[in-house]
Scaffold this motif. Sequence first.
Motif, PDB file in Angstrom:
ATOM      1  N   VAL A  35       7.267   9.834   9.735  1.00  0.00           N
ATOM      2  CA  VAL A  35       7.055  11.242  10.076  1.00  0.00           C
ATOM      3  C   VAL A  35       8.188  12.045   9.466  1.00  0.00           C
ATOM      4  N   LEU A  36       7.835  13.035   8.666  1.00  0.00           N
ATOM      5  CA  LEU A  36       8.809  13.954   8.073  1.00  0.00           C
ATOM      6  C   LEU A  36       8.926  15.114   9.043  1.00  0.00           C
ATOM      7  N   ARG A  86       0.841  -1.201   0.000  1.00  0.00           N
ATOM      8  CA  ARG A  86       0.000   0.000   0.000  1.00  0.00           C
ATOM      9  C   ARG A  86       0.873   1.246   0.000  1.00  0.00           C
ATOM     10  N   PRO A  87       0.290   2.407  -0.308  1.00  0.00           N
ATOM     11  CA  PRO A  87       1.077   3.646  -0.289  1.00  0.00           C
ATOM     12  C   PRO A  87       1.693   3.919   1.078  1.00  0.00           C
ATOM     13  N   VAL A  88       2.831   4.591   1.076  1.00  0.00           N
ATOM     14  CA  VAL A  88       3.498   4.992   2.307  1.00  0.00           C
ATOM     15  C   VAL A  88       2.738   6.173   2.909  1.00  0.00           C
ATOM     16  N   ARG A  89       2.324   6.040   4.151  1.00  0.00           N
ATOM     17  CA  ARG A  89       1.560   7.103   4.823  1.00  0.00           C
ATOM     18  C   ARG A  89       2.529   7.996   5.598  1.00  0.00           C
ATOM     19  N   VAL A  90       2.529   9.291   5.252  1.00  0.00           N
ATOM     20  CA  VAL A  90       3.491  10.227   5.819  1.00  0.00           C
ATOM     21  C   VAL A  90       2.780  11.322   6.612  1.00  0.00           C
ATOM     22  N   LEU A  91       3.300  11.594   7.805  1.00  0.00           N
ATOM     23  CA  LEU A  91       2.854  12.724   8.600  1.00  0.00           C
ATOM     24  C   LEU A  91       3.911  13.816   8.461  1.00  0.00           C
ATOM     25  N   ILE A  92       3.495  15.002   8.025  1.00  0.00           N
ATOM     26  CA  ILE A  92       4.421  16.121   7.851  1.00  0.00           C
ATOM     27  C   ILE A  92       4.407  16.983   9.104  1.00  0.00           C
ATOM     28  N   LEU A 100       5.928   4.435  17.178  1.00  0.00           N
ATOM     29  CA  LEU A 100       4.798   4.928  16.386  1.00  0.00           C
ATOM     30  C   LEU A 100       5.096   4.979  14.894  1.00  0.00           C
ATOM     31  N   ALA A 101       6.331   5.332  14.523  1.00  0.00           N
ATOM     32  CA  ALA A 101       6.694   5.474  13.112  1.00  0.00           C
ATOM     33  C   ALA A 101       8.196   5.691  12.999  1.00  0.00           C
TER      34      ALA A 101
END
Length: 231
Positions: free
Chosen positions: A58-59, A7-13, A81-82
């Motif tokens: 997380v970016l 699945r797509p990579v889920r990113v929190l900015i 968490l990430a």
Amino acid sequence: MTAATGRPVRVLIAEDQSAVRAGLALILRSAPDIDVAGEAADGEEAVRLARELRPDLVLMDIQMPKLDGVSATRAIVDEGLADVLVLTTFDLDEYVFGALRAGAAGFLLKDSEAAALLDAVRTVAAGEGMIAPAVTRRLIAEFANPRTVRRPAGASAPDPAVLDALTRREREVLGCLGRGLSNADIAEHLAMAEATVKTHVSRLLGKLELRSRVQAAVLAQELGVSDGRAG
């Protein structure tokens, strides 16, 4: 896509400047294999959203209000968490070294091109954690050189005895990490399967009580493993 799920990579900015945050989101949303899971304007919100959204990555801007990027990275990594990919200008070495110790999985220069950002996100999400070799080499040269590094208060140089727990092969892999090599590069260099390399990396991180490949790379440089001095 993430290697494990497809699945797509889920990113929190996590970036306090709204214009920069919008630009990062625009770049990430241009890639079909990356989703923007959320946006945070300060460190506290980054940790809260990481707990709530459980992104893959997380970016993280290293300079954040309310809770700085180092503290936010530590909280996110400690809770599992990430992975955290840190955005830095490399002009604040104490912050970057702190993020390294906190377990950041990668570092990206803020002035990187869009393609480099996307590649870094994919690389960290795939478990490589070393991003672009040029960035890795710059990080190592700047912060692992005993003559230039500014260590946090109370921190001491690593003890070479920590390597005693590693097998000969694990030391060889650690040396390759110190040179900024990817799993594929290490596999080719040491004539082994890439899956075997991943196993060795996982084991040496556990034995050395390190949180990321970047930490392992810096340790290798500090102890001279990457250039053969520590055998």
